[in-house]
Design a protein around this motif. Structure first.
Motif, PDB file in Angstrom:
ATOM      1  N   GLU A 169       0.695  -1.557  -0.418  1.00 50.37           N
ATOM      2  CA  GLU A 169       0.123   0.479   0.101  1.00 50.37           C
ATOM      3  C   GLU A 169       0.719   1.096  -0.513  1.00 50.37           C
ATOM      4  OE1 GLU A 169      -2.591   2.840  -0.143  1.00 50.37           O
ATOM      5  OE2 GLU A 169      -3.353   0.268  -0.617  1.00 50.37           O
ATOM      6  N   ARG A 172       1.901   1.481  -3.386  1.00 49.20           N
ATOM      7  CA  ARG A 172       0.374   2.304  -3.951  1.00 49.20           C
ATOM      8  C   ARG A 172       0.582   3.658  -4.119  1.00 49.20           C
ATOM      9  NH1 ARG A 172      -4.000  -1.919  -3.805  1.00 49.20           N
ATOM     10  NH2 ARG A 172      -4.892  -0.838  -5.416  1.00 49.20           N
ATOM     11  N   HIS A 175       3.362   6.324  -5.791  1.00 49.98           N
ATOM     12  CA  HIS A 175       2.886   5.719  -7.466  1.00 49.98           C
ATOM     13  C   HIS A 175       2.117   7.067  -7.544  1.00 49.98           C
ATOM     14  CE1 HIS A 175       4.366   1.682  -7.987  1.00 49.98           C
ATOM     15  NE2 HIS A 175       5.550   2.325  -7.837  1.00 49.98           N
ATOM     16  N   TYR A 185       1.129  -6.459 -11.607  1.00 47.74           N
ATOM     17  CA  TYR A 185       1.637  -7.027 -10.825  1.00 47.74           C
ATOM     18  C   TYR A 185       2.138  -8.311 -11.317  1.00 47.74           C
ATOM     19  CZ  TYR A 185       0.451  -2.359  -8.607  1.00 47.74           C
ATOM     20  OH  TYR A 185       0.294  -1.242  -7.823  1.00 47.74           O
ATOM     21  N   VAL A 219      -5.342  -6.364  -5.689  1.00 47.38           N
ATOM     22  CA  VAL A 219      -4.749  -6.006  -6.854  1.00 47.38           C
ATOM     23  C   VAL A 219      -5.270  -7.438  -7.819  1.00 47.38           C
ATOM     24  CG1 VAL A 219      -3.547  -4.509  -6.045  1.00 47.38           C
ATOM     25  CG2 VAL A 219      -2.660  -6.550  -6.163  1.00 47.38           C
TER      26      VAL A 219
END
Length: 418
Positions: A169, A172, A175, A185, A219
């Motif tokens: 997390e 993410r 990003h 992924y 994901v």
């Protein structure tokens, strides 16, 4: 968010004077020019602060280690072909490190640890070295000297899944803040051959945990054989360059191998000694690769908070050079990266075109100099009526400090002076 079509970072990075190479330094060993160094420094501060808020404590460790260190970690037997040759130092041999994890394992075991200290989150922006073949080197994406955003969480087996989920997390979130959109992924699994540690139970346990982490994180992912680390499976977050070539940017790994090799322990609630688990994670990967990707993603028009020059001051004539220099100092005082582009660089129109990628252009004419005003041009083409300089700098500073993707908020929020 302002985005442009993707560009080849090797060409654009040199045109924008972000980085370059020299044959005397060697292939795969780029150097950073001042503009590129500003981007790099900003990224490093960005990730350090996010890690700090996530509970990581930062360390520094040497770029050299005794050959014996990498024999213990398993790098020497499984990864030697990608390492630089050892150097004789008296009766010992030392090696440029190919990885930071053995050093962090030694830091962990430097004293006794209790279960009450776990999870222990350790991070470092550290150099490591890979003996990459010359044929695969290119720009910033494949280099031999790597500045890696690395981190290791030492935790109990029961904590490993939650820590890996938290690491994913964190990746993410980073990003999203940078505007990076992964293409996929990947759950990287071992392939055939002797490259991998021979411990089927270790692989099965780590793979099951990482599969659960991906499913809990929601994901979509693909399992790919032959892409694992030699000591365990990993989650790889993949990006693509301007030509569509895919590479790994960020990773999460669960490692049962190195805690065993280094004899890592903690004292549990029962008073007995137990083996911790290492969760490896890299949030933005290597600084080199992430900068290459961001150059291509933004075409050099970086978000204001990341731009090497955030505001360029454009005096109309030589008469306005002194007030423009004073305004530049005020920009620096509030934390903005500012430059003056005076008439010696050409006409005002030519200077505006040359600074097209700078988020803010401040034209300083006779009226602005006399009344302490700035006439702002935004990179997206908008022009603003002259504003009090203090108000303009405060608003820009607030947007930059917030990491905003907007160049202007359209509201008069500030009435003070800088």
């Amino acid at each position: 968010m302002e985005t442009t079509a993707m560009h080849d970072h090797r060409k654009l990075g040199r045109e924008l004077e972000l980085f370059d190479t020299d044959p005397l330094m060697g292939s795969g060993l780029p150097y950073w020019l001042p503009a590129g160094a500003a981007v790099r420094h900003t990224l490093e501060e960005f990730i350090r602060e996010r890690e700090r808020r996530a509970g990581y404590r930062h360390v520094y460790s040497p770029v050299l280690g005794k050959r014996e260190l990498y024999e213990i970690s398993g790098h020497w037997s499984h990864y030697r072909e990608d390492m630089f040759p050892p150097m004789d130092l008296g009766a010992e041999q030392v090696v440029l490190r190919p990885s930071l994890c053995p050093h962090h394992a030694l830091i962990y075991r430097s004293r006794a640890r209790s279960y009450r200290e776990l999870p222990l989150r350790m991070a470092e922006l550290g150099s490591m070295y890979r003996s990459e073949p010359s044929g695969v080197l290119g720009g910033l994406t494949r280099v031999r000297a790597i500045q890696l955003n690395d981190g290791h969480v030492f935790c109990t087996p029961e904590q490993a899944g939650d820590e890996a989920v938290a690491a994913l997390e964190l990746i993410r979130e980073a990003h999203r803040a940078l505007g990076i959109r992964p293409v996929r992924y990947r759950l990287s699994l071992p392939g055939e051959g002797g490259k991998y540690v021979a411990d089927p139970a270790l692989w099965e346990r780590a793979t099951a945990l990482l599969t659960e982490v991906l499913e809990r994180s929601g994901v979509p992912f693909e399992a790919t054989e032959g892409e694992a680390a030699f000591y365990g499976p990993k989650i790889d977050i993949q990006i693509a360059d301007a030509a569509g070539r895919e590479s790994t940017l960020s990773t999460v790994q669960i490692d049962f191998h190195q805690p065993e090799r280094f004899g890592l322990r903690y004292i549990g609630a029962d008073g007995a000694r137990h083996r911790p688990v290492m969760v490896h994670r890299s949030v933005i990967g290597s600084v080199e690769r992430v900068v290459a990707h961001l150059i291509e993603l933004y075409g050099g028009a970086f978000p204001a908070w990341l731009a090497p020059t955030q505001i360029v001051l454009l005096p109309v004539s030589d008469d306005e050079l002194p007030p423009a220099d004073r305004l530049r100092q005020r920009c620096l005082d509030v934390g903005l990266r500012a430059e003056v582009a005076g008439p010696e660089h050409g006409s005002l129109g030519a200077r505006i075109r040359a600074a097209r990628l700078v988020p803010y252009q401040a034209v300083v004419g006779a009226r602005e100099a006399a009344d302490d005003l700035v006439a702002l041009r935004l990179r997206d083409g908008r022009r603003l009526d002259p504003l009090p300089a203090g108000q303009a700098l405060a608003r820009i500073g607030a947007l930059v400090a917030a990491g905003s993707s907007d160049l202007w908020d359209g509201a008069d929020l500030w009435d003070g002076a800088v």
